[in-house]
Write a protein that holds these residues in place. Sequence first.
Motif, mmCIF file in Angstrom:
data_model
loop_
_atom_site.group_PDB
_atom_site.id
_atom_site.type_symbol
_atom_site.label_atom_id
_atom_site.label_comp_id
_atom_site.label_asym_id
_atom_site.label_seq_id
_atom_site.Cartn_x
_atom_site.Cartn_y
_atom_site.Cartn_z
ATOM 1 N N GLY A 1 0.810 -1.218 0.000
ATOM 2 C CA GLY A 1 0.000 0.000 0.000
ATOM 3 C C GLY A 1 0.837 1.259 0.000
ATOM 4 N N PHE A 2 1.925 1.251 0.759
ATOM 5 C CA PHE A 2 2.809 2.411 0.812
ATOM 6 C C PHE A 2 3.486 2.645 -0.537
ATOM 7 N N VAL A 3 3.924 1.576 -1.169
ATOM 8 C CA VAL A 3 4.575 1.688 -2.470
ATOM 9 C C VAL A 3 3.586 2.199 -3.519
ATOM 10 N N VAL A 4 2.352 1.712 -3.479
ATOM 11 C CA VAL A 4 1.330 2.177 -4.412
ATOM 12 C C VAL A 4 1.019 3.654 -4.159
ATOM 13 N N GLY A 5 1.020 4.083 -2.906
ATOM 14 C CA GLY A 5 0.791 5.489 -2.583
ATOM 15 C C GLY A 5 1.892 6.382 -3.118
ATOM 16 N N VAL A 6 3.129 5.955 -2.959
ATOM 17 C CA VAL A 6 4.249 6.735 -3.490
ATOM 18 C C VAL A 6 4.169 6.791 -5.014
ATOM 19 N N LEU A 7 3.821 5.670 -5.642
ATOM 20 C CA LEU A 7 3.664 5.640 -7.091
ATOM 21 C C LEU A 7 2.543 6.582 -7.527
ATOM 22 N N VAL B 1 1.537 9.332 -5.983
ATOM 23 C CA VAL B 1 2.020 10.713 -5.842
ATOM 24 C C VAL B 1 2.968 11.062 -6.976
ATOM 25 N N LEU B 2 3.828 10.127 -7.360
ATOM 26 C CA LEU B 2 4.730 10.379 -8.479
ATOM 27 C C LEU B 2 3.964 10.574 -9.785
ATOM 28 N N ILE B 3 2.927 9.785 -10.001
ATOM 29 C CA ILE B 3 2.113 9.938 -11.213
ATOM 30 C C ILE B 3 1.393 11.280 -11.210
ATOM 31 N N LEU B 4 0.865 11.695 -10.061
ATOM 32 C CA LEU B 4 0.196 12.992 -9.982
ATOM 33 C C LEU B 4 1.161 14.144 -10.217
ATOM 34 N N SER B 5 2.368 14.035 -9.679
ATOM 35 C CA SER B 5 3.346 15.104 -9.897
ATOM 36 C C SER B 5 3.789 15.140 -11.357
ATOM 37 N N HIS B 6 3.903 13.984 -12.016
ATOM 38 C CA HIS B 6 4.250 13.964 -13.429
ATOM 39 C C HIS B 6 3.127 14.568 -14.274
ATOM 40 N N ALA B 7 1.885 14.327 -13.896
ATOM 41 C CA ALA B 7 0.754 14.926 -14.612
ATOM 42 C C ALA B 7 0.761 16.438 -14.463
ATOM 43 N N ALA B 8 1.087 16.932 -13.279
ATOM 44 C CA ALA B 8 1.171 18.379 -13.067
ATOM 45 C C ALA B 8 2.298 18.972 -13.900
ATOM 46 N N LEU C 1 -5.567 7.795 -12.898
ATOM 47 C CA LEU C 1 -4.783 6.667 -12.393
ATOM 48 C C LEU C 1 -4.083 7.028 -11.074
ATOM 49 N N GLY C 2 -3.474 8.207 -11.009
ATOM 50 C CA GLY C 2 -2.811 8.648 -9.779
ATOM 51 C C GLY C 2 -3.781 8.833 -8.633
ATOM 52 N N LEU C 3 -4.973 9.368 -8.938
ATOM 53 C CA LEU C 3 -5.990 9.529 -7.904
ATOM 54 C C LEU C 3 -6.441 8.176 -7.370
ATOM 55 N N GLY C 4 -6.632 7.221 -8.285
ATOM 56 C CA GLY C 4 -7.026 5.878 -7.853
ATOM 57 C C GLY C 4 -5.970 5.226 -6.983
ATOM 58 N N PHE C 5 -4.701 5.344 -7.365
ATOM 59 C CA PHE C 5 -3.623 4.773 -6.559
ATOM 60 C C PHE C 5 -3.549 5.427 -5.184
ATOM 61 N N CYS C 6 -3.650 6.757 -5.138
ATOM 62 C CA CYS C 6 -3.560 7.456 -3.850
ATOM 63 C C CYS C 6 -4.737 7.119 -2.943
#
Length: 105
Positions: free
Chosen positions: A4-10, A12-19, A49-54
Amino acid sequence: MGLGFVVGVLGVLILSHAAYSTIQYRSLLKITEEEFSGPPMNVVVELILGLGFCMWAALTVPGKFRSIVPYSDDNRVVSLPANMDFMIFNHRGKAFPLDVDMKLK
């Protein structure tokens, strides 16, 4: 570190890349003097995808809920904090009158 922690970090990384991609796309539109009507479709997919992961990580990382027993001694506060310096008894409530004789119409 669990899954779960790894998916959360992933996430956040996807959301920051989208921004970052949206900012880069807007700067490209400024150079070509076109109007911004919305982010490209790949950025929208990244956001979803990032929202779903977070959200998945936020629901799974904290762990299992524990039941609350209402009459347990573990739920009671048995002592006051040792540092009483931050307790404030002088507040704005003393500006209100004690006897309020207001009648409802």
